[in-house]
Scaffold this active site. Structure first.
Site, PDB file in Angstrom:
ATOM      1  N   LYS A  22       0.860  -1.209   0.000  1.00  0.00           N
ATOM      2  CA  LYS A  22       0.000   0.000   0.000  1.00  0.00           C
ATOM      3  C   LYS A  22       0.889   1.250   0.000  1.00  0.00           C
ATOM      4  O   LYS A  22       0.661   2.173  -0.783  1.00  0.00           O
ATOM      5  CB  LYS A  22      -0.877  -0.006   1.245  1.00  0.00           C
ATOM      6  CG  LYS A  22      -1.551   1.335   1.555  1.00  0.00           C
ATOM      7  CD  LYS A  22      -2.475   1.284   2.751  1.00  0.00           C
ATOM      8  CE  LYS A  22      -1.762   1.529   4.039  1.00  0.00           C
ATOM      9  NZ  LYS A  22      -1.496   2.941   4.341  1.00  0.00           N
ATOM     10  N   ASN A  23       1.899   1.254   0.848  1.00  0.00           N
ATOM     11  CA  ASN A  23       2.699   2.473   1.047  1.00  0.00           C
ATOM     12  C   ASN A  23       3.747   2.701  -0.034  1.00  0.00           C
ATOM     13  O   ASN A  23       4.437   3.714  -0.015  1.00  0.00           O
ATOM     14  CB  ASN A  23       3.328   2.488   2.449  1.00  0.00           C
ATOM     15  CG  ASN A  23       2.259   2.676   3.515  1.00  0.00           C
ATOM     16  OD1 ASN A  23       1.099   2.972   3.195  1.00  0.00           O
ATOM     17  ND2 ASN A  23       2.623   2.476   4.762  1.00  0.00           N
ATOM     18  N   CYS A 117      -5.221  12.277  12.339  1.00  0.00           N
ATOM     19  CA  CYS A 117      -5.916  10.977  12.343  1.00  0.00           C
ATOM     20  C   CYS A 117      -5.763  10.416  13.748  1.00  0.00           C
ATOM     21  O   CYS A 117      -5.175  11.045  14.625  1.00  0.00           O
ATOM     22  CB  CYS A 117      -5.340  10.060  11.277  1.00  0.00           C
ATOM     23  SG  CYS A 117      -3.768   9.387  11.740  1.00  0.00           S
ATOM     24  N   ARG A 122       0.056  14.621  12.776  1.00  0.00           N
ATOM     25  CA  ARG A 122       0.604  14.313  11.460  1.00  0.00           C
ATOM     26  C   ARG A 122       0.647  15.540  10.526  1.00  0.00           C
ATOM     27  O   ARG A 122       0.027  15.573   9.478  1.00  0.00           O
ATOM     28  CB  ARG A 122      -0.164  13.156  10.839  1.00  0.00           C
ATOM     29  CG  ARG A 122      -0.121  11.944  11.777  1.00  0.00           C
ATOM     30  CD  ARG A 122      -0.678  10.707  11.219  1.00  0.00           C
ATOM     31  NE  ARG A 122       0.134  10.161  10.146  1.00  0.00           N
ATOM     32  CZ  ARG A 122      -0.273   9.113   9.417  1.00  0.00           C
ATOM     33  NH1 ARG A 122      -1.448   8.595   9.639  1.00  0.00           N
ATOM     34  NH2 ARG A 122       0.489   8.646   8.456  1.00  0.00           N
ATOM     35  N   ASP A 306       4.659   0.623  12.101  1.00  0.00           N
ATOM     36  CA  ASP A 306       3.441  -0.026  11.574  1.00  0.00           C
ATOM     37  C   ASP A 306       3.300  -1.468  12.035  1.00  0.00           C
ATOM     38  O   ASP A 306       2.284  -2.103  11.751  1.00  0.00           O
ATOM     39  CB  ASP A 306       3.437   0.023  10.043  1.00  0.00           C
ATOM     40  CG  ASP A 306       3.249   1.441   9.537  1.00  0.00           C
ATOM     41  OD1 ASP A 306       3.441   1.674   8.333  1.00  0.00           O
ATOM     42  OD2 ASP A 306       2.931   2.321  10.361  1.00  0.00           O
ATOM     43  N   ARG A 398      -8.638  -0.589   4.610  1.00  0.00           N
ATOM     44  CA  ARG A 398      -7.760   0.414   3.992  1.00  0.00           C
ATOM     45  C   ARG A 398      -6.397  -0.181   3.670  1.00  0.00           C
ATOM     46  O   ARG A 398      -5.722   0.259   2.749  1.00  0.00           O
ATOM     47  CB  ARG A 398      -7.550   1.588   4.961  1.00  0.00           C
ATOM     48  CG  ARG A 398      -8.815   2.342   5.283  1.00  0.00           C
ATOM     49  CD  ARG A 398      -8.501   3.578   6.067  1.00  0.00           C
ATOM     50  NE  ARG A 398      -7.410   4.295   5.433  1.00  0.00           N
ATOM     51  CZ  ARG A 398      -6.848   5.375   5.971  1.00  0.00           C
ATOM     52  NH1 ARG A 398      -7.258   5.820   7.122  1.00  0.00           N
ATOM     53  NH2 ARG A 398      -5.866   6.004   5.360  1.00  0.00           N
TER      54      ARG A 398
HETATM   55  C1  EPZ Z   1       4.127   7.013   6.380  1.00  0.00           C
HETATM   56  O1  EPZ Z   1       3.316   8.023   6.939  1.00  0.00           O
HETATM   57  C2  EPZ Z   1       3.233   5.799   6.238  1.00  0.00           C
HETATM   58  N1  EPZ Z   1       2.133   6.099   5.322  1.00  0.00           N
HETATM   59  C3  EPZ Z   1       2.701   5.389   7.611  1.00  0.00           C
HETATM   60  O2  EPZ Z   1       1.947   4.211   7.444  1.00  0.00           O
HETATM   61  C4  EPZ Z   1       3.890   5.100   8.525  1.00  0.00           C
HETATM   62  O3  EPZ Z   1       3.408   4.782   9.815  1.00  0.00           O
HETATM   63  C5  EPZ Z   1       4.799   6.326   8.604  1.00  0.00           C
HETATM   64  O4  EPZ Z   1       5.216   6.698   7.269  1.00  0.00           O
HETATM   65  C6  EPZ Z   1       6.048   6.070   9.423  1.00  0.00           C
HETATM   66  O5  EPZ Z   1       6.760   4.991   8.895  1.00  0.00           O
HETATM   67  C7  EPZ Z   1       2.378   6.093   3.984  1.00  0.00           C
HETATM   68  O6  EPZ Z   1       3.483   5.857   3.545  1.00  0.00           O
HETATM   69  C8  EPZ Z   1       1.218   6.379   3.094  1.00  0.00           C
HETATM   70  P1  EPZ Z   1       6.042  10.436   8.478  1.00  0.00           P
HETATM   71  P2  EPZ Z   1       3.858   9.546   6.958  1.00  0.00           P
HETATM   72  O7  EPZ Z   1       5.915  11.684   7.669  1.00  0.00           O
HETATM   73  O8  EPZ Z   1       4.745   9.792   5.807  1.00  0.00           O
HETATM   74  C9  EPZ Z   1       6.150  13.861  11.746  1.00  0.00           C
HETATM   75  C10 EPZ Z   1       0.128   2.802   7.720  1.00  0.00           C
HETATM   76  O9  EPZ Z   1      -0.268   2.240   8.737  1.00  0.00           O
HETATM   77  N2  EPZ Z   1       6.078  14.803  10.608  1.00  0.00           N
HETATM   78  O10 EPZ Z   1       7.217   9.544   8.252  1.00  0.00           O
HETATM   79  O11 EPZ Z   1       2.661  10.421   7.148  1.00  0.00           O
HETATM   80  C11 EPZ Z   1       4.883  13.028  11.895  1.00  0.00           C
HETATM   81  O12 EPZ Z   1       3.920  13.717  12.663  1.00  0.00           O
HETATM   82  C12 EPZ Z   1       0.552   4.240   7.775  1.00  0.00           C
HETATM   83  O13 EPZ Z   1       0.272   2.250   6.599  1.00  0.00           O
HETATM   84  C13 EPZ Z   1       6.079  16.180  10.860  1.00  0.00           C
HETATM   85  O14 EPZ Z   1       6.125  16.609  12.013  1.00  0.00           O
HETATM   86  O15 EPZ Z   1       4.727   9.564   8.288  1.00  0.00           O
HETATM   87  C14 EPZ Z   1       5.383  11.778  12.581  1.00  0.00           C
HETATM   88  O16 EPZ Z   1       5.437  12.014  13.977  1.00  0.00           O
HETATM   89  C15 EPZ Z   1       0.263   4.843   9.127  1.00  0.00           C
HETATM   90  N3  EPZ Z   1       6.023  17.048   9.813  1.00  0.00           N
HETATM   91  C16 EPZ Z   1       6.813  11.616  12.046  1.00  0.00           C
HETATM   92  O17 EPZ Z   1       7.174  12.896  11.491  1.00  0.00           O
HETATM   93  C17 EPZ Z   1       5.961  16.614   8.505  1.00  0.00           C
HETATM   94  O18 EPZ Z   1       5.920  17.462   7.579  1.00  0.00           O
HETATM   95  C18 EPZ Z   1       6.941  10.580  10.952  1.00  0.00           C
HETATM   96  O19 EPZ Z   1       5.919  10.831  10.019  1.00  0.00           O
HETATM   97  C19 EPZ Z   1       5.956  15.218   8.269  1.00  0.00           C
HETATM   98  C20 EPZ Z   1       6.025  14.341   9.329  1.00  0.00           C
END
Ligand code: EPZ
Length: 418
Positions: A22-23, A117, A122, A306, A398
């Protein structure tokens, strides 16, 4: 609202095929906005989030056709809108992945801010900051990101936090920018690498994906490609944990063993015997109870967040006490109180769950709150005595393709009830 009715007690036995990731599929589908000729994406999982992304592309006027083998053909020549409206984005945060491609190819993007969410606020501030540093004019107002750019300019970007979709958005934007972009402190997840491979097959010039530093030399145009999405490492890990918890023996096929080293290491620590082939993994815990393990989530190649909820479920029925520490998201323990309803002995101390394994969980009605929490409740239900009714399983739909069919194939008593 659909529910899953699960009767626990049967060890998982047999083989299951792993679907496309998915990701990886979501950013790769977004990247098709960058190409001037049609693209064919294969091994796309049939999931609600993918349907949402396809719907979003369709909303823009992009032609998307899906054949019966779930190969997705995308042709952007008829695109007429560069907006991602709130009613689509609110159901899937990953819609923000169209921001970079739209800006890079068309110089114009109006994308709804993704809401928070269940697992955290996020924000996408790092996505926006990086695009601004590449020369984009970005106003965030009325819940929308309004972005304009004549031509993005390559530059050196240092990401304050490791962000997966932030790295992906900026990599896609840089692919068509003027000059070279360097992403420092980039995410190293296998899905980021898969996207980079796909972009390079479209004519992009990207090096270093999978390391902290990714270098992207901007090009004038990208062309269509045929690309096969990599297997889903989280789906793989989920079925392996299910096999370990139920004292079963399962082989997952069409998997990518190299993408989940940290998870396999932890599964071995629980006492599981694991054999690995080129595209399969076999876990044998026949007749034995897992030993509790300590988990500490962090960006790849460390233990993936995850898979955190799934290991809480495993620790709930394991021998001994295991601690699970979540460092990526601020609120990713929604599954704990639901697991407690099934009899789990887990207590939260800050961002650490202390799980003391119990001999037996007992079936009860529970409610899913987010994608991976719902998976952990299904896993717990597989070992609980009696029936468990898991509500709000649209969360499950999802991210897990045909989960009840795959579990039935493995000998579980599970059925979907309206
Ligand atoms: C990706 O989400 C995945 N989703 C998530 O999978 C996964 O849990 C996550 O990466 C971490 O591995 C997809 O790839 C579609 P991040 P993402 O940006 O990119 C903070 C699932 O279950 N952050 O790596 O949204 C954020 O709040 C989903 O399949 C900022 O502060 O995660 C978090 O604490 C859930 N500012 C941390 O960084 C930003 O601009 C990591 O988030 C971006 C992120």
């Amino acid at each position: 609202m659909d529910k899953l009715l699960i009767t626990g007690g049967s060890p998982l036995q047999g083989e299951v095929r792993i679907s496309g990731s998915k990701n990886a599929a979501l950013p790769i589908l977004a990247s098709t906005l960058l190409t001037e000729t049609p693209t064919l994406i294969k091994n796309v999982p049939h999931l609600r989030d993918v349907t949402t992304m396809v719907g979003l592309l369709g909303h823009m006027g992009v032609e998307v056709t899906i054949d019966d083998r779930l190969n997705v053909q995308v042709d952007t020549s008829s695109i007429h809108s560069y907006s991602a409206p709130y009613d689509l984005v609110k159901t899937m945060r990953a819609s923000v992945l169209v921001l970079g491609p739209l800006l890079a190819r068309f110089g114009h993007a109006d994308v709804s801010l993704p809401g928070g969410c269940a697992i955290g606020s996020r924000p996408v501030n790092l996505h926006i900051q990086g695009l601004r540093q590449m020369g984009a004019e970005i106003n965030v107002e009325n819940g929308y990101i309004h972005a304009r750019a004549k031509r993005l300019q390559g530059t050196v970007l240092y990401l304050d936090l490791v962000t997966v979709t932030g790295t992906e958005n900026l990599m896609m934007a840089a692919a068509l920018a003027e000059g070279t972009t360097v992403l420092e402190n980039a995410a190293k997840e296998p899905e980021v690498v898969d996207l980079a491979h796909c972009l390079n097959s479209m004519g992009a010039k990207i090096q270093g994906a999978g390391t902290d530093t990714i270098e992207i030399q901007g090009v004038e145009h990208l062309h269509g490609t045929e690309y096969v999405v990599l297997p889903d490492r989280i789906e793989t890990g989920t079925y392996l944990v299910a096999a370990a918890m139920t004292g079963g023996q399962v082989r997952v096929k069409q998997a990518d063993p190299a993408s989940l080293d940290a998870v396999l290491a932890k599964l071995r620590e629980t006492g599981a015997q694991i054999q690995i082939g080129a595209d399969w993994i076999e876990l044998n815990m026949a007749g034995r109870r897992p030993t509790a393990v300590d988990i500490y989530t962090a960006p790849h190649p460390a233990f993936p967040t995850d898979m955190q909820a799934q290991f809480c479920a495993l620790n709930a029925v394991a021998q001994g006490t295991g601690t699970v520490t979540e460092t990526v998201f601020e609120n990713r323990f929604m599954h704990i109180q639901e697991l407690q309803r099934l009899g789990a002995d887990i207590r939260l101390e800050g961002n650490t769950a202390i799980c003391t394994g119990v001999e037996q969980l007992f079936g009860a009605p529970v409610m899913a709150t987010d994608l991976r929490a719902s998976a952990s409740l299904v896993l717990a239900a597989l070992v609980a005595k009696g029936d468990t009714l898991v509500d709000r399983i649209y969360h499950l739909d999802r991210g897990y393709e045909c989960m009840e069919e795959k579990l039935m194939q493995l000998g579980c008593e599970v059925r979907r009830v309206p």
